[in-house]
Design an enzyme around this catalytic site. Structure first.
Site, PDB file in Angstrom:
ATOM      1  CB  CYS A   1      84.625  10.175  12.103  1.00 18.12           C
ATOM      2  SG  CYS A   1      84.290   8.890  11.157  1.00 18.12           S
TER       3      CYS A   1
ATOM      4  CB  CYS B   1      78.747   7.230   6.235  1.00 17.64           C
ATOM      5  SG  CYS B   1      78.579   7.966   8.044  1.00 17.64           S
TER       6      CYS B   1
ATOM      7  CB  CYS C   1      83.026   9.238   4.085  1.00 14.91           C
ATOM      8  SG  CYS C   1      83.464  10.837   4.587  1.00 14.91           S
TER       9      CYS C   1
ATOM     10  CB  CYS D   1      80.651  13.478  11.325  1.00 16.13           C
ATOM     11  SG  CYS D   1      80.302  13.576   9.505  1.00 16.13           S
TER      12      CYS D   1
ATOM     13  CG  ASP E   1      79.398  20.861  -5.355  1.00 16.98           C
ATOM     14  OD1 ASP E   1      78.967  21.282  -4.110  1.00 16.98           O
ATOM     15  OD2 ASP E   1      78.771  20.011  -5.859  1.00 16.98           O
ATOM     16  CG  ASP E   2      79.237  20.163  -0.665  1.00 18.10           C
ATOM     17  OD1 ASP E   2      78.899  19.292  -0.846  1.00 18.10           O
ATOM     18  OD2 ASP E   2      78.125  21.294  -0.912  1.00 18.10           O
TER      19      ASP E   2
ATOM     20  CB  SER F   1      78.047  23.412   2.055  1.00 16.40           C
ATOM     21  OG  SER F   1      77.770  22.632   1.148  1.00 16.40           O
TER      22      SER F   1
ATOM     23  CB  CYS G   1      67.778  13.960  12.845  1.00 25.82           C
ATOM     24  SG  CYS G   1      67.199  12.689  12.044  1.00 25.82           S
TER      25      CYS G   1
END
Length: 485
Positions: free
Chosen positions: A454, A403, A457, A262, A366-367, A309, A21
Site C-alpha cells: 500500500c 492514511c 500516502c 503498508c 531521513d526517512d 530508521s 501499535c
C-alpha cells in the site's frame, strides 16, 4: 498511574510518523516463562508504541489484565511485575495513538466478559468502517467505554460467538463485517488466536519455542529477543488458533484480496533487524539508500542517517556513492510521547532532548518529511555544529495523502508537501538541496512491488474504498484542519 486522560503531543502526531501499535501472544505450559517472555516482547516492540503498554494472562480459569499509559518500563515496574499472576496464555500490547487526547481506558489489551465467557484482545491497525459498525452495535444496545476499533472488534466477535461453535469461528465470521487494516492477538481462557486482515496491511508473524510453546508478534525481532524460532508469517486473511491440542488454521479469507502491506513498515515503522514477508527490513532500506544515491547524487564529505530508521538507508547511500558513512546524530530513545506537551515550544524542547549532534561529523538522510519541523531542527543542529553544506535525502517519496489505516498521517492539510514544492521545502527547512526517492523506484527495490504494498500516502491509490468523513469524525478532526485539542 493516576491520570485517566493525558495530552498526546499534537505536533508529534503529525510531524513524525508513528503507527497504532504492536501486538504479541504466547501459548506455553511454563507459566513463569510466559510472564518473562511477554515482558521482554513488549520491550522488543517499544518502537511501535510509546503511549501505553499492557499484558493479559489466562490460567485456564481467569483472565487478568495489567495495563497503563507510558513506556513499558513506566508501566511494568519491578513492584508491578512481582504482583502479576501469570498463566499459560498471554497477550501483550504497546500503543501509539492517532488521537490528541489519550485515555487510560483505551489502553490494551481490552478484556470483555460476555455470555460465552471472557476474552482479551490486542489490535494493531484501524477500521475504515468503524463508525458504521459502532453505530450498528450501539443501536443494538452496546455501550462503548473507549470507542476504539479494538472494542468494536470485541463486540462483533462476542455477538458471533454466541451463535457459533468456537471463538476462532466467531473471529472468522466477524471478519466478514469489517474493512480496514488489523493484526490481532486474541485470548480466551483456553485458546490463543491470531488474525491478520485479508490484505495483510499490518505484519504478523508466527514463531515457536521448543515443541510446545507458540508465539505471535508484530515483528520477527521479538523472536530473536525471546529465543523463539521464526516459523512463518501469518497469511493475509488467516485465523490461527493454538490450544492444548496444538496448532490450527482457518484460511477461508485467504487470497480474497490483493495484498497491500503498508510500505512504511519497510521505510520507517519496523525495526531494521526484522524480516517481513521474507524480506530483511535492513536490506530493503539499504537498497532504498542506494537508489537515492542514483536518483539524487551529490558531492559531500560524509553521509549520516537520522536515527533510527534513516541509518540503513544512509549506509546504502554511502556504499553506492562512495561517500564515507559516519554517525552524526545521537537519539535519546527513552522519551514517552505521552509526556510531551502539545504546543510548538514543548515540541521543540522535546526535540532538544531527543536528538543531539556529534560536532565532528555532518550530513543527513531521513526517512520522511511530514510537517518539516524536525527536518528544520536537525539541519539547524548540523549547521550550528559547523556544517558548511547540508544536503538532505529522504528515503521515502513525498507524503501527500491521509492514511486511513492506523498511522498518524491524519490530515493532508497539515502535510508540508501539499503547500510547498520540493524547492520551497528545501528553503523552508534550510537545506542546500533536498531529494526524495521516487515511487516507481521504491516499488522496484528488493521486489517490493511483487509482494503487493500500500503506497496510498504517496499516490492516493487506496487498496479499498474509504469514507474520508467517517475517518475524520472518528478521530474528531475536521477535514482540511489540523487535529483539535
Amino acid at each position: 498511574m493516576e491520570n485517566e486522560r493525558i495530552n498526546y503531543s499534537e505536533n508529534e502526531a503529525y510531524d513524525s510518523l508513528s503507527e497504532e501499535c504492536g501486538v504479541f501472544g504466547i501459548y506455553c505450559p511454563d507459566e513463569k516463562k510466559v510472564l518473562e517472555l511477554t515482558h521482554l516482547a513488549l520491550y522488543a516492540m517499544q518502537h511501535r508504541g510509546r503511549v501505553g503498554a499492557g499484558m493479559a494472562f489466562s490460567d485456564g480459569k481467569t483472565i487478568r489484565c495489567y495495563k497503563d499509559l507510558g513506556l513499558v518500563a513506566d508501566v511494568f515496574t519491578d513492584k508491578m511485575l512481582k504482583n502479576i499472576k501469570p498463566g499459560k496464555i498471554a497477550i501483550g500490547h504497546v500503543r501509539n495513538s492517532s488521537k490528541v487526547v489519550v485515555e487510560r481506558v483505551a489502553a490494551q489489551p481490552l478484556v470483555m466478559r460476555y455470555m460465552e465467557g471472557v476474552m482479551a484482545l490486542s489490535n494493531n491497525g484501524a477500521l475504515v468502517n468503524g463508525n458504521d459498525l459502532r453505530e450498528y452495535l450501539e443501536h443494538d444496545g452496546a455501550m462503548f467505554q473507549a470507542g476504539s476499533d479494538a472494542e468494536t472488534m470485541a463486540y462483533l466477535i462476542a455477538r458471533k460467538r454466541v451463535k457459533s461453535g468456537s471463538i476462532e469461528k466467531a473471529v472468522a465470521e466477524a471478519m466478514e463485517q469489517v474493512q480496514g487494516a488489523y493484526s490481532m492477538a486474541i485470548m480466551s481462557r483456553n485458546k490463543l488466536i491470531a488474525v491478520r486482515d485479508p490484505r495483510g496491511m499490518r505484519p504478523l508473524s508466527l514463531g515457536q519455542i521448543g515443541d510446545n510453546c507458540w508465539v505471535v508478534a508484530s515483528e520477527t525481532c521479538v523472536f530473536d529477543g525471546i529465543g523463539a524460532e521464526f516459523v512463518r508469517d501469518v497469511e493475509p486473511g488467516e485465523v490461527v488458533m493454538i490450544d492444548d491440542d496444538g496448532f490450527h488454521s482457518d484460511c477461508r479469507h485467504c487470497g480474497r484480496e490483493k495484498q497491500a502491506l503498508c510500505i512504511y513498515e519497510y521505510v520507517y515503522f519496523a525495526r531494521p533487524d526484522s524480516v517481513i514477508n521474507g524480506k530483511s527490513v535492513h536490506e530493503v532500506r539499504m537498497e532504498i539508500g542506494k537508489l537515492l544515491a542514483k536518483e539524487h547524487p551529490v558531492e559531500a564529505d560524509i553521509v549520516c542517517g537520522v536515527p533510527d530508521s534513516g541509518i540503513s538507508a544512509a549506509i546504502g547511500f554511502s556504499q553506492a556513492s562512495g561517500i564515507p558513512y559516519g554517525t552524526a546524530l545521537i537519539k535519546n530513545k527513552y522519551i514517552s510521547q505521552a509526556h510531551i506537551g502539545k504546543d510548538d515550544e514543548s515540541f521543540k524542547m522535546a526535540l532538544k532532548v531527543k536528538l543531539n549532534v556529534l560536532e565532528s561529523i555532518i550530513r543527513g538522510i531521513d526517512d520522511s518529511i511530514i510537517k518539516g519541523m524536525t527536518a528544520k531542527y536537525i539541519i539547524g543542529l548540523l549547521r550550528k555544529a559547523g556544517a558548511t553544506e547540508v544536503h538532505m535525502r529522504i528515503s521515502s517519496p513525498p507524503v501527500f495523502n491521509t492514511c486511513y489505516f492506523g498511522t498518524t498521517i491524519n490530515d493532508r492539510g497539515s502535510l508540508i508537501t501539499n503547500s510547498m514544492k520540493v524547492e520551497q521545502i528545501c528553503s523552508a527547512i534550510g537545506a542546500d538541496s533536498l531529494g526524495f526517492v521516487s515511487v516507481d523506484g521504491i516499488h522496484n527495490v528488493a521486489g517490493l512491488g511483487e509482494i503487493g504494498i500500500c503506497d496510498a500516502c504517496f499516490t492516493g491509490h487506496y487498496p479499498m474504498e474509504v469514507d474520508e468523513r467517517e475517518y475524520f469524525n472518528k478521530y474528531d478532526f475536521k477535514i482540511g484542519q489540523q487535529p483539535k485539542d
